[in-house]
Design a protein around this motif. Structure first.
Motif, PDB file in Angstrom:
ATOM      1  N   UNK A 125     -42.397  -5.831 -32.188  1.00 52.26           N
ATOM      2  CA  UNK A 125     -41.555  -6.132 -33.196  1.00 52.26           C
ATOM      3  C   UNK A 125     -41.234  -7.572 -33.247  1.00 52.26           C
ATOM      4  N   UNK A 126     -40.851  -8.113 -34.480  1.00 55.82           N
ATOM      5  CA  UNK A 126     -40.474  -9.536 -34.374  1.00 55.82           C
ATOM      6  C   UNK A 126     -38.908  -9.452 -33.921  1.00 55.82           C
ATOM      7  N   UNK A 127     -38.500 -10.690 -33.329  1.00 52.95           N
ATOM      8  CA  UNK A 127     -37.284 -10.768 -32.798  1.00 52.95           C
ATOM      9  C   UNK A 127     -36.638 -12.171 -33.347  1.00 52.95           C
ATOM     10  N   UNK A 128     -35.358 -12.162 -33.953  1.00 52.10           N
ATOM     11  CA  UNK A 128     -34.911 -13.569 -34.227  1.00 52.10           C
ATOM     12  C   UNK A 128     -34.535 -14.475 -32.868  1.00 52.10           C
ATOM     13  N   UNK A 129     -34.582 -15.627 -33.420  1.00 52.83           N
ATOM     14  CA  UNK A 129     -34.231 -16.812 -32.287  1.00 52.83           C
ATOM     15  C   UNK A 129     -33.098 -16.752 -31.866  1.00 52.83           C
ATOM     16  N   UNK A 130     -31.952 -15.952 -32.335  1.00 53.40           N
ATOM     17  CA  UNK A 130     -30.517 -15.891 -31.894  1.00 53.40           C
ATOM     18  C   UNK A 130     -30.364 -14.881 -30.592  1.00 53.40           C
ATOM     19  N   UNK A 131     -31.516 -14.182 -30.385  1.00 50.30           N
ATOM     20  CA  UNK A 131     -31.629 -12.996 -29.138  1.00 50.30           C
ATOM     21  C   UNK A 131     -32.675 -13.527 -28.322  1.00 50.30           C
ATOM     22  N   UNK A 132     -31.974 -13.623 -27.127  1.00 47.31           N
ATOM     23  CA  UNK A 132     -33.012 -14.259 -26.064  1.00 47.31           C
ATOM     24  C   UNK A 132     -34.065 -13.198 -25.543  1.00 47.31           C
ATOM     25  N   UNK A 133     -35.147 -13.737 -24.896  1.00 50.86           N
ATOM     26  CA  UNK A 133     -36.163 -12.994 -24.377  1.00 50.86           C
ATOM     27  C   UNK A 133     -35.672 -11.819 -23.474  1.00 50.86           C
ATOM     28  N   UNK A 134     -34.915 -12.406 -22.652  1.00 47.33           N
ATOM     29  CA  UNK A 134     -34.423 -11.510 -21.472  1.00 47.33           C
ATOM     30  C   UNK A 134     -33.601 -10.249 -22.056  1.00 47.33           C
ATOM     31  N   UNK A 135     -32.830 -10.539 -23.099  1.00 44.11           N
ATOM     32  CA  UNK A 135     -32.136  -9.690 -23.683  1.00 44.11           C
ATOM     33  C   UNK A 135     -33.104  -8.555 -24.375  1.00 44.11           C
ATOM     34  N   UNK A 136     -33.782  -8.832 -25.070  1.00 43.08           N
ATOM     35  CA  UNK A 136     -34.754  -8.075 -25.720  1.00 43.08           C
ATOM     36  C   UNK A 136     -35.906  -7.149 -24.593  1.00 43.08           C
ATOM     37  N   UNK A 137     -36.240  -7.997 -23.598  1.00 45.62           N
ATOM     38  CA  UNK A 137     -37.113  -7.125 -22.314  1.00 45.62           C
ATOM     39  C   UNK A 137     -36.307  -6.103 -21.898  1.00 45.62           C
ATOM     40  N   UNK A 138     -34.708  -6.258 -22.000  1.00 43.42           N
ATOM     41  CA  UNK A 138     -34.013  -5.361 -21.269  1.00 43.42           C
ATOM     42  C   UNK A 138     -33.671  -4.280 -22.190  1.00 43.42           C
ATOM     43  N   UNK A 139     -34.089  -4.221 -23.671  1.00 45.37           N
ATOM     44  CA  UNK A 139     -33.776  -3.455 -24.888  1.00 45.37           C
ATOM     45  C   UNK A 139     -34.828  -2.399 -25.002  1.00 45.37           C
ATOM     46  N   UNK A 140     -36.164  -2.752 -24.862  1.00 47.74           N
ATOM     47  CA  UNK A 140     -37.127  -2.163 -25.555  1.00 47.74           C
ATOM     48  C   UNK A 140     -36.959  -0.684 -25.381  1.00 47.74           C
ATOM     49  N   UNK A 141     -37.408  -0.222 -24.027  1.00 44.70           N
ATOM     50  CA  UNK A 141     -37.576   1.104 -23.528  1.00 44.70           C
ATOM     51  C   UNK A 141     -36.156   1.969 -23.591  1.00 44.70           C
ATOM     52  N   UNK A 142     -35.036   1.179 -22.996  1.00 47.35           N
ATOM     53  CA  UNK A 142     -33.736   1.910 -22.801  1.00 47.35           C
ATOM     54  C   UNK A 142     -33.303   2.132 -24.411  1.00 47.35           C
ATOM     55  N   UNK A 143     -33.172   1.133 -25.413  1.00 48.71           N
ATOM     56  CA  UNK A 143     -32.543   1.387 -26.342  1.00 48.71           C
ATOM     57  C   UNK A 143     -33.390   2.330 -27.224  1.00 48.71           C
ATOM     58  N   UNK A 144     -34.855   1.978 -26.975  1.00 53.79           N
ATOM     59  CA  UNK A 144     -35.815   2.705 -27.811  1.00 53.79           C
ATOM     60  C   UNK A 144     -35.466   4.274 -27.611  1.00 53.79           C
ATOM     61  N   UNK A 145     -35.394   4.567 -26.337  1.00 51.01           N
ATOM     62  CA  UNK A 145     -35.258   5.641 -25.488  1.00 51.01           C
ATOM     63  C   UNK A 145     -34.113   6.489 -26.215  1.00 51.01           C
ATOM     64  N   UNK A 146     -32.955   5.801 -26.208  1.00 54.72           N
ATOM     65  CA  UNK A 146     -31.661   6.476 -26.208  1.00 54.72           C
ATOM     66  C   UNK A 146     -31.504   6.674 -27.782  1.00 54.72           C
TER      67      UNK A 146
END
Length: 324
Positions: A106-127
């Motif tokens: 999925x595309x991500x905007x420039x305003x969100x860091x790579x670290x923030x997005x890498x910490x999001x995918x599985x945890x927020x996707x699951x929850x």
């Protein structure tokens, strides 16, 4: 390119870092230059041969990444080289490059860091999948989150609050519970000192909990289930505390409740369109600051064993992220 490899099942100390050939995408895949990858409890299981599925040896663990599209397969039309993306990969993420099925990138905007997005995918996707698709959590209901200070737990607290629920965070120390309150938890239970069933009943004025989010299993599942409300929904997310519990089936009968399985890996493979819709909302919330993926610590790939051992020590609050 450099990658962490599992060449034989065993503890994290068996993992090695090697230079391997760069990847070429299949027709429906993209190759991502990894800028950050998230560590999750399933990564500690897959290297020991204890997870629900096992890739062929040798493989790299790591199920969620963020980075830049390096190349695309010939059937991929919605992504191109140079795009900033986040992806769920199942495995392969602890490397400088990873292949991802295009439907789960999925595309991500420039305003969100790579670290923030890498910490999001599985945890927020699951929850999100658990609370919205499986439990259909409604505003005004009570949600109890077990293992609430971990990666999926912190995501569940924030999503529950965003959906308008009253959230009870259950964890093993006062420090962890204070952390959960900082994320928006309304009430807390220290299940190392308090009776989980009794306290959950007290906090709900005897009614019981409408939705229970359980990523830990073991000895905590049955007392939590005994505190569920009439027609409640018990979400089976994982077994981070150890054993897979055996549930007396008279409990769902007497409670009129549902025990609901949550396996995000199976969900995004079987229902990619619904998963994509979920992530449009999650990315929007991230961009607005409605939710935040909490990062415990960043590590280099070479420190993978140290990072995994820290995760299994039960001291981590939030997510560990690797930055190649």
């Amino acid at each position: 390119m450099k990658a962490v490899l599992c060449e034989s099942y065993g503890p994290p100390e068996n993992l090695v870092v090697r230079d391997i050939e760069s990847l070429i995408p299949a027709r429906d895949e993209v190759i991502i230059q990894v800028k950050a990858s998230g560590l999750n409890f399933p990564d500690t299981l897959i290297i020991e041969g204890k997870y629900q599925f096992q890739p062929e040896m040798p493989f790299s663990p790591g199920g969620e990444v963020a980075g830049i599209v390096k190349s695309v397969g010939q059937d991929v039309t919605h992504l191109k080289e140079g795009d900033r993306v986040m992806a769920g990969t199942g495995w392969g993420g602890f490397a400088e490059e990873v292949r991802g099925k295009a439907s789960n990138v999925f595309l991500i905007p420039d305003s969100i860091s790579f670290v923030q997005c890498a910490a999001t995918m599985m945890t927020f996707g699951t929850s999100y999948h658990a609370l919205v698709n499986r439990a259909e959590l409604k505003a005004g209901e009570t949600l109890m989150v077990l293992g609430a200070s971990g990666g999926v737990g912190t995501a569940a607290i924030q999503i529950g609050k965003t959906l308008g629920a009253k959230v009870i965070a259950a964890a093993s120390t006062g420090e962890k519970l204070n952390y959960c309150r900082s994320l928006g938890a309304d009430l807390t239970i220290n299940y190392s000192k308090e009776d989980l069933k009794k306290q959950a009943k007290v906090l709900t004025d005897g009614k019981g909990v409408d939705v229970i989010y359980d990523p830990i299993g073991d000895k905590f599942t049955e007392p939590a289930l005994r505190a569920i409300s009439w027609k409640g929904r018990y979400l089976v997310v994982g077994f981070a505390a150890g054993d897979i519990p055996k549930i007396p089936l008279n409990l769902p009968l007497l409670k009129g409740c549902s025990i609901v399985g949550v396996f995000w890996g199976g969900f995004f493979r079987n229902e990619p369109e619904v998963n994509a819709k979920n992530f449009k909302t999650i990315v929007k919330w991230l961009e607005e600051g409605t939710v935040v993926a909490k990062v415990h610590k960043e590590y280099a790939l070479e420190n993978v064993a140290k990072a995994m051992n820290e995760l299994t020590s039960k001291k981590v609050m939030g997510k560990i992220v690797f930055v190649p």
